[in-house]
Design a protein around this motif. Structure first.
Motif, mmCIF file in Angstrom:
data_model
loop_
_atom_site.group_PDB
_atom_site.id
_atom_site.type_symbol
_atom_site.label_atom_id
_atom_site.label_comp_id
_atom_site.label_asym_id
_atom_site.label_seq_id
_atom_site.Cartn_x
_atom_site.Cartn_y
_atom_site.Cartn_z
ATOM 1 N N ASP A 198 -6.488 -19.227 73.550
ATOM 2 C CA ASP A 198 -5.542 -18.525 74.363
ATOM 3 C C ASP A 198 -6.280 -18.315 75.723
ATOM 4 N N SER A 199 -5.834 -18.686 76.574
ATOM 5 C CA SER A 199 -6.578 -18.852 77.873
ATOM 6 C C SER A 199 -6.393 -17.614 78.497
ATOM 7 N N GLU A 200 -5.310 -16.828 78.271
ATOM 8 C CA GLU A 200 -5.159 -15.571 78.823
ATOM 9 C C GLU A 200 -6.192 -14.419 78.357
ATOM 10 N N ARG A 201 -6.179 -14.313 77.157
ATOM 11 C CA ARG A 201 -6.822 -13.229 76.326
ATOM 12 C C ARG A 201 -7.987 -13.843 75.861
ATOM 13 N N LEU A 202 -8.400 -15.127 76.000
ATOM 14 C CA LEU A 202 -9.785 -15.692 75.755
ATOM 15 C C LEU A 202 -9.947 -15.555 74.229
ATOM 16 N N LEU A 203 -8.812 -15.797 73.288
ATOM 17 C CA LEU A 203 -8.994 -15.603 72.175
ATOM 18 C C LEU A 203 -9.073 -17.216 71.370
ATOM 19 N N CYS A 204 -10.016 -17.523 70.612
ATOM 20 C CA CYS A 204 -10.205 -18.496 69.830
ATOM 21 C C CYS A 204 -9.980 -18.592 68.422
ATOM 22 N N LEU A 205 -9.230 -19.326 67.922
ATOM 23 C CA LEU A 205 -8.537 -19.564 66.626
ATOM 24 C C LEU A 205 -8.013 -18.560 66.282
ATOM 25 N N GLU A 206 -7.423 -17.594 66.986
ATOM 26 C CA GLU A 206 -6.518 -16.362 66.491
ATOM 27 C C GLU A 206 -5.196 -16.322 67.476
ATOM 28 N N HIS A 207 -4.157 -15.953 66.431
ATOM 29 C CA HIS A 207 -2.781 -16.179 67.092
ATOM 30 C C HIS A 207 -1.996 -14.668 66.737
ATOM 31 N N TYR A 208 -1.922 -13.899 67.443
ATOM 32 C CA TYR A 208 -1.116 -12.544 67.192
ATOM 33 C C TYR A 208 -0.016 -12.326 68.019
ATOM 34 N N PRO A 209 1.298 -12.417 67.502
ATOM 35 C CA PRO A 209 1.715 -12.598 66.366
ATOM 36 C C PRO A 209 1.737 -14.317 66.156
ATOM 37 N N VAL A 210 1.510 -15.001 65.119
ATOM 38 C CA VAL A 210 1.477 -16.454 65.070
ATOM 39 C C VAL A 210 2.893 -17.207 65.338
ATOM 40 N N SER A 211 2.944 -18.207 65.753
ATOM 41 C CA SER A 211 3.905 -18.976 65.888
ATOM 42 C C SER A 211 4.520 -19.596 64.493
ATOM 43 N N PRO A 212 5.820 -19.730 64.246
ATOM 44 C CA PRO A 212 6.558 -20.308 62.885
ATOM 45 C C PRO A 212 5.630 -21.688 62.563
ATOM 46 N N ARG A 213 5.512 -22.496 63.732
ATOM 47 C CA ARG A 213 4.941 -23.681 63.351
ATOM 48 C C ARG A 213 3.490 -23.607 62.582
ATOM 49 N N TYR A 214 2.824 -22.569 63.215
ATOM 50 C CA TYR A 214 1.528 -22.519 62.804
ATOM 51 C C TYR A 214 1.502 -21.675 61.284
ATOM 52 N N ALA A 215 2.306 -20.943 60.970
ATOM 53 C CA ALA A 215 2.570 -20.097 59.742
ATOM 54 C C ALA A 215 3.088 -21.270 58.761
ATOM 55 N N HIS A 216 3.698 -22.222 59.060
ATOM 56 C CA HIS A 216 4.103 -23.173 58.132
ATOM 57 C C HIS A 216 2.957 -24.111 57.893
ATOM 58 N N PHE A 217 2.222 -24.659 58.987
ATOM 59 C CA PHE A 217 0.930 -25.248 58.776
ATOM 60 C C PHE A 217 -0.208 -24.445 57.552
ATOM 61 N N LYS A 218 -0.091 -23.126 58.066
ATOM 62 C CA LYS A 218 -1.221 -22.330 57.141
ATOM 63 C C LYS A 218 -0.622 -22.419 55.513
ATOM 64 N N ILE A 219 0.993 -22.129 55.376
ATOM 65 C CA ILE A 219 1.356 -22.012 54.016
ATOM 66 C C ILE A 219 1.053 -23.489 53.432
ATOM 67 N N THR A 220 0.951 -24.404 54.119
ATOM 68 C CA THR A 220 0.848 -25.860 53.539
ATOM 69 C C THR A 220 -0.548 -25.896 53.269
ATOM 70 N N THR A 221 -1.398 -25.398 53.688
ATOM 71 C CA THR A 221 -2.833 -25.605 53.647
ATOM 72 C C THR A 221 -3.210 -24.849 52.390
ATOM 73 N N VAL A 222 -2.699 -23.473 52.238
ATOM 74 C CA VAL A 222 -2.606 -22.810 50.932
ATOM 75 C C VAL A 222 -2.201 -23.675 49.711
ATOM 76 N N ALA A 223 -1.101 -24.323 49.735
ATOM 77 C CA ALA A 223 -0.344 -24.978 48.726
ATOM 78 C C ALA A 223 -1.309 -26.559 48.503
ATOM 79 N N LEU A 224 -1.604 -27.131 49.402
ATOM 80 C CA LEU A 224 -2.402 -28.294 49.430
ATOM 81 C C LEU A 224 -3.628 -28.446 49.334
ATOM 82 N N GLY A 225 -4.326 -27.247 50.153
ATOM 83 C CA GLY A 225 -5.860 -27.256 50.259
ATOM 84 C C GLY A 225 -6.302 -26.209 49.367
ATOM 85 N N PHE A 226 -5.454 -25.521 48.378
ATOM 86 C CA PHE A 226 -6.364 -24.508 47.431
ATOM 87 C C PHE A 226 -5.550 -24.421 46.298
#
Length: 332
Positions: free
Chosen positions: A158-186
């Protein structure tokens, strides 16, 4: 020290994560380097078999993550401001995700290898080879890289707030990706681990040919894998699964983000503890890890003498026993 979108207190996780990362870097880096050095010499002696390949890949993945921890500590101490540019953020963030899911996959391969060696010691010889292990390792790295690349595009910075690997609030696309990682990666790897562990325990109870030393090695490997899944990767994925599923349904996502921020961040930091546990595999792989390591270190004055004492035992690694007879159940 708050995020402009959700008013998150970004300073609350600095102390906890700095302590975790500092401990992990101080202990994990020398342990991983020593284990890699010992495994390298173990491989040169022709011992270890296919599980040596999996453990080497696991430790290399850990080493990549360990080298990024100082940057994360500086990031935390600067109130979540990443001042090293977008490219550095993307590389470091990419390393984090690749380490987590490559580690999970290699832990599954180690557990599967132990299951095949114990439950099907004769019929599995054709697939439990160094060549198959190398191809499997390459497949794990390729799939993990592609999977994480898809999830982290277009950027984790996030170039405006200089956040790295953090999303507040997260986008729906990123949320779906994270849910997929929980299912397939854990969750899926947990099912594989449970299946293989159950077969191993049943076989151990009904296999009188296994020595007490071999049983201890098997139990030790299973304990390390189980602790990694339950205590290290489990909290992050379970809390993360709850967070991202809830965010997709929440009317006020920022309220949820504030309530779960500190817990999620601490669980996030716990994932780095696997870099301290994984070197234990060297102890269970090597017949006499301490003497073998002393023998391989050039700075040890007694290395040559120790090498003469342990050379026979290192060559007589249980992997060799698989070739010695049809009736002996090997677990190496």
């Amino acid at each position: 020290m708050s995020n402009d979108s959700c008013g998150l207190p970004l300073d609350t996780d600095a102390l906890g994560l700095t302590c975790i990362y500092g401990l992990v870097f101080t202990v994990g880096l020398p342990c991983n380097l020593l284990s890699l050095w010992g495994l390298y010499h173990l491989g040169r002696s022709g011992s270890g078999g296919c599980q040596l390949v999996y453990i080497l890949n696991l430790l290399l993945s850990d080493l990549l993550q360990l080298l990024t921890l100082p940057l994360w500590i500086l990031y935390l101490q600067d109130a979540h401001r990443w001042r090293y540019g977008q490219l550095a953020c993307e590389l470091v963030g990419y390393v984090f995700y690749v380490n987590v899911y490559a580690s999970v996959m290699f832990l599954c391969l180690i557990a599967l290898d132990r299951c095949l060696a114990i439950v099907f010691p004769l019929s599995s010889r054709r697939v439990r080879t160094v060549r198959v292990a190398a191809v499997s390792g390459l497949a794990v790295w390729t799939l993990t890289f592609l999977f994480c690349l898809f999830g982290l595009l277009p950027s984790v910075f996030d170039s405006e707030r200089l956040l790295c690997l953090e999303h507040y609030p997260v986008s729906p696309r990123y949320a779906h990706f994270k849910i997929t990682t929980v299912a397939l990666g854990f969750l899926l790897p947990c099912a594989i681990l449970g299946y293989t562990s159950a077969h191993i325990w049943v076989t151990l109870r009904h296999s009188p040919s296994l020595s007490a030393h071999e049983r201890r090695k098997i139990v030790g490997i299973l304990v390390v894998i189980t602790v990694n899944f339950i205590a290290v990767f489990g909290p992050y994925h379970l809390v993360g699964g709850y967070r991202f599923v809830s965010l997709l349904q929440a009317d006020e996502p920022c309220t949820l983000e504030r309530s779960i921020f500190l817990l999620y961040r601490l669980c996030y930091g716990l994932t780095s503890l696997n870099t301290m546990l994984d070197p234990l595999f060297y102890i269970f792989l090597c017949a006499d890890a301490r003497l073998e390591l002393r023998r391989s270190l050039p700075c040890s004055g007694r290395g040559q003498n120790a090498g003469k004492v342990t050379a026979g035992s290192s060559r007589a690694h249980p992997d060799a026993h698989e070739q010695s007879g049809q009736n002996h159940v090997s677990v190496a």
